[in-house]
Motif scaffolding. Structure first.
Motif, short mmCIF file in Angstrom:
data_model
loop_
_atom_site.label_atom_id
_atom_site.label_comp_id
_atom_site.label_asym_id
_atom_site.label_seq_id
_atom_site.Cartn_x
_atom_site.Cartn_y
_atom_site.Cartn_z
N UNK A 154 0.87 -1.13 -0.09
CA UNK A 154 -0.15 -0.06 -0.02
C UNK A 154 0.81 1.34 -0.16
N UNK A 155 2.04 1.43 0.68
CA UNK A 155 2.80 2.36 0.82
C UNK A 155 3.62 2.45 -0.52
N UNK A 156 3.92 1.44 -1.10
CA UNK A 156 4.63 1.64 -2.28
C UNK A 156 3.62 2.33 -3.47
N UNK A 157 2.55 1.85 -3.44
CA UNK A 157 1.49 2.34 -4.35
C UNK A 157 1.26 3.72 -4.11
N UNK A 158 1.13 4.34 -2.69
CA UNK A 158 1.10 5.58 -2.49
C UNK A 158 2.07 6.66 -3.08
N UNK A 159 3.24 5.94 -3.19
CA UNK A 159 4.43 6.78 -3.49
C UNK A 159 4.78 6.34 -4.94
N UNK A 160 3.96 5.66 -5.76
CA UNK A 160 3.99 5.42 -7.14
C UNK A 160 5.46 4.66 -7.40
N UNK A 165 9.82 -1.18 -7.77
CA UNK A 165 9.97 -2.46 -6.96
C UNK A 165 9.93 -3.62 -7.95
N UNK A 166 9.12 -3.55 -8.94
CA UNK A 166 9.29 -4.62 -10.07
C UNK A 166 10.32 -4.73 -10.36
N UNK A 167 11.17 -3.77 -10.65
CA UNK A 167 12.57 -4.04 -11.20
C UNK A 167 13.30 -4.59 -10.36
N UNK A 168 13.35 -4.24 -9.16
CA UNK A 168 14.16 -4.74 -8.06
C UNK A 168 13.87 -6.31 -7.94
#
Length: 312
Positions: A154-160, A165-168
């Motif tokens: 949820x935090x990742x989505x809020x920070x766009x 993250x997918x690349x990592x």
């Protein structure tokens, strides 16, 4: 009355007290004998028993352990699959120690140099409070936090930052379908749980730093960055190494987090657990147990040379 006092003063307890007072070595020996017996018989004795069992033979067909001595268990450690387990565990232990040091140093520095007594008490409670909670409960909680649809996503989505993250997660040796099934998620959980063990030794090391050295550095014209690099960091480095003793050794021997978080790749702790529990191959499990003992012994010898024990 005087005769009673005189007899009491010349009694056996008085004589024993005088003997121990005159012979301090005997007094010290009596004090140390119980813990030394426990250490020698229970602790060191169990380690030697474990070492001896690592030379036993395991029959893969009958699943039985025999007392025939062999070096096959230690030779098996260098098989590609087992060697990969050792390397994976060692890499994770080093990575967690480095990340913990980077995160802990600013917190410890603020606690030691700038925090008021009330703020320092707050930081002590904040750092130590997670240590009072159940270790297994914290590990299970992180599986929920890192799962898809959990708080971290949820935090990742809020920070766009979904693309980053997918690349990592696509990096070999790091990724997985989600954070809860990746080595990255396992690394985050290890760092969170062992971070307090890094903060406190660094903070104690910085507390012993004389303010006069910082004033002398400023008087000699050093900039804050130079003072940090040439005065603060070298003097606080033993505290960093002391904290890394905990983070390194605890990560090296842990088997709960690798079971709950991350992919199915085994660590040394899980390998020992599987071999002695599910398979029953106690000799191979004993041989694997010797690996972290040797690695920690080497690490402690290096830490001693760097003055880490002075910061504990």
């Amino acid at each position: 009355m005087s005769a009673v006092v005189a007899s009491h003063q010349s009694g056996p307890l008085r004589g024993l007290s005088n003997l121990l007072y005159r012979r301090s070595t005997l007094y010290l020996l009596l004090l140390l004998t119980p813990p030394l017996l426990w250490f020698g018989v229970v602790y060191v004795g169990s380690l030697f028993a474990l070492l001896w069992q690592s030379f036993y033979t395991f029959d893969d067909f009958t699943m039985a352990v025999s007392t025939d001595l062999t070096l096959a268990n230690y030779a098996a450690l260098f098989n590609p699959a087992n060697y990969d387990i050792i390397l994976r565990t060692l890499t994770m232990a080093v990575a967690v120690s480095l990340a913990s040091a980077v995160l802990a140093f600013p917190i410890a520095y603020y606690m030691a140099r700038f925090a008021s007594p009330r703020e320092k008490a707050f930081f002590y409670i904040a750092v130590m409070l997670p240590m009072w909670a159940s270790y297994i409960v914290k590990a299970y909680a992180w599986t929920v936090i890192l799962a898809k649809g959990g708080m971290f996503y949820w935090l990742i989505q809020q920070l766009h930052l979904e693309g980053l993250l997918g690349s990592v997660l696509t990096i070999p040796g790091v990724g997985g379908n989600t954070l809860s099934t990746s080595h990255l998620g396992r690394f985050l959980v290890f760092t969170y749980i062992w971070l307090p063990f890094m903060i406190l030794p660094i903070q104690a090391s910085l507390e012993r730093l004389p303010p006069s050295l910082l004033q002398a550095s400023a008087d000699l014209g050093a900039r804050p960055r130079q003072t940090f690099a040439q005065v603060i960091l070298p003097l606080a480095f033993p505290g960093v190494v002391a904290g890394s003793i905990f983070t390194f050794s605890l990560t090296l021997g842990d088997f709960i987090i690798p079971q709950l978080v991350g992919p199915s790749g085994l660590f040394i702790g899980t390998m020992v657990y599987v071999q002695q529990g599910s398979v029953g191959n106690i000799p191979l499990a004993a041989a694997f147990t010797l690996v972290p003992i040797v690695l920690i012994a080497i690490y402690l010898s290096i830490a001693k040379r760097l003055g880490a024990f002075d910061a504990l």
